[in-house]
Design a protein around this motif. Structure first.
Motif, mmCIF file in Angstrom:
data_model
loop_
_atom_site.group_PDB
_atom_site.id
_atom_site.type_symbol
_atom_site.label_atom_id
_atom_site.label_comp_id
_atom_site.label_asym_id
_atom_site.label_seq_id
_atom_site.Cartn_x
_atom_site.Cartn_y
_atom_site.Cartn_z
ATOM 1 N N LEU A 247 17.831 41.604 1.521
ATOM 2 C CA LEU A 247 17.576 42.678 2.524
ATOM 3 C C LEU A 247 17.954 42.152 3.740
ATOM 4 O O LEU A 247 17.693 42.852 4.773
ATOM 5 N N ALA A 248 18.560 40.854 3.845
ATOM 6 C CA ALA A 248 18.896 40.367 5.357
ATOM 7 C C ALA A 248 19.537 41.078 6.191
ATOM 8 O O ALA A 248 19.272 40.911 7.175
ATOM 9 N N GLY A 249 20.615 41.662 5.482
ATOM 10 C CA GLY A 249 21.444 42.615 6.627
ATOM 11 C C GLY A 249 21.006 43.908 6.805
ATOM 12 O O GLY A 249 21.828 44.570 7.173
ATOM 13 N N CYS A 250 19.975 44.146 6.285
ATOM 14 C CA CYS A 250 19.363 45.442 6.538
ATOM 15 C C CYS A 250 18.454 45.749 7.824
ATOM 16 O O CYS A 250 17.875 44.754 8.251
ATOM 17 N N THR A 251 18.540 46.990 8.522
ATOM 18 C CA THR A 251 17.659 47.051 9.372
ATOM 19 C C THR A 251 16.203 47.087 9.090
ATOM 20 O O THR A 251 15.966 47.354 7.925
ATOM 21 N N ALA A 252 15.225 47.238 9.963
ATOM 22 C CA ALA A 252 13.870 47.285 9.923
ATOM 23 C C ALA A 252 13.483 48.605 9.153
ATOM 24 O O ALA A 252 12.669 48.569 8.092
ATOM 25 N N THR A 253 14.101 49.680 9.410
ATOM 26 C CA THR A 253 14.032 51.150 8.805
ATOM 27 C C THR A 253 14.287 50.816 7.375
ATOM 28 O O THR A 253 13.778 51.308 6.591
ATOM 29 N N GLU A 254 15.607 50.225 7.073
ATOM 30 C CA GLU A 254 16.129 50.170 5.862
ATOM 31 C C GLU A 254 15.162 49.170 4.889
ATOM 32 O O GLU A 254 14.910 49.592 3.627
ATOM 33 N N ARG A 255 14.711 48.323 5.393
ATOM 34 C CA ARG A 255 13.923 47.300 4.757
ATOM 35 C C ARG A 255 12.574 48.117 4.388
ATOM 36 O O ARG A 255 11.882 47.914 3.434
ATOM 37 N N ALA A 256 11.943 48.822 5.254
ATOM 38 C CA ALA A 256 10.664 49.676 5.118
ATOM 39 C C ALA A 256 11.043 50.551 3.844
ATOM 40 O O ALA A 256 9.996 50.871 3.119
ATOM 41 N N ALA A 257 12.139 51.265 3.955
ATOM 42 C CA ALA A 257 12.289 52.272 2.974
ATOM 43 C C ALA A 257 12.481 51.437 1.601
ATOM 44 O O ALA A 257 11.820 51.975 0.629
ATOM 45 N N VAL A 258 13.014 50.251 1.567
ATOM 46 C CA VAL A 258 13.149 49.776 0.129
ATOM 47 C C VAL A 258 11.589 48.951 -0.305
ATOM 48 O O VAL A 258 11.358 49.086 -1.524
ATOM 49 N N LEU A 259 11.073 48.485 0.683
ATOM 50 C CA LEU A 259 9.827 47.856 0.213
ATOM 51 C C LEU A 259 8.619 48.697 0.262
ATOM 52 O O LEU A 259 7.700 48.286 -0.722
ATOM 53 N N ALA A 260 8.579 49.906 0.646
ATOM 54 C CA ALA A 260 7.328 50.718 0.730
ATOM 55 C C ALA A 260 7.633 52.098 0.725
ATOM 56 O O ALA A 260 6.789 52.995 0.183
ATOM 57 N N GLY A 261 8.651 52.396 1.210
ATOM 58 C CA GLY A 261 9.104 53.928 1.458
ATOM 59 C C GLY A 261 8.958 54.801 0.079
ATOM 60 O O GLY A 261 8.404 55.853 -0.017
ATOM 61 N N THR A 262 9.615 54.161 -0.979
ATOM 62 C CA THR A 262 9.391 55.023 -1.994
ATOM 63 C C THR A 262 8.113 55.300 -2.573
ATOM 64 O O THR A 262 7.663 56.454 -3.186
ATOM 65 N N ALA A 263 7.382 54.197 -2.769
ATOM 66 C CA ALA A 263 5.900 54.410 -3.144
ATOM 67 C C ALA A 263 5.111 55.370 -2.232
ATOM 68 O O ALA A 263 4.272 56.159 -2.656
ATOM 69 N N HIS A 264 5.502 55.290 -0.947
ATOM 70 C CA HIS A 264 4.591 56.231 0.158
ATOM 71 C C HIS A 264 4.934 57.756 -0.241
ATOM 72 O O HIS A 264 4.240 58.802 -0.407
ATOM 73 N N ARG A 265 6.180 57.899 -0.446
ATOM 74 C CA ARG A 265 6.806 59.278 -0.810
ATOM 75 C C ARG A 265 6.209 59.811 -2.335
ATOM 76 O O ARG A 265 5.699 60.825 -2.363
ATOM 77 N N VAL A 266 6.457 58.897 -3.128
ATOM 78 C CA VAL A 266 6.210 59.282 -4.573
ATOM 79 C C VAL A 266 4.767 59.449 -4.814
ATOM 80 O O VAL A 266 4.332 60.622 -5.355
#
Length: 51
Positions: free
Chosen positions: A19-38
């Protein structure tokens, strides 16, 4: 579950590397966003309009 592929620290280090090349928003989506949404988890962000 991650213990099947490696220790938690190893998996976390690989995740950070991938995830090094991802923005903070992209990292958050990958690391927690799906769980928060689902699972309809409350947001940890401070913005009042956070989903």
């Amino acid at each position: 579950m991650c213990e099947l592929a490696g220790r938690y620290r190893e998996v976390l280090a690989l995740t950070d590397e991938l995830l090094a090349g991802c923005t903070a928003t992209e990292r958050a989506a990958v690391l927690a966003g799906t769980a928060h949404r689902v699972y309809s988890l409350p947001s940890t962000r401070d913005e009042p309009d956070a989903p």
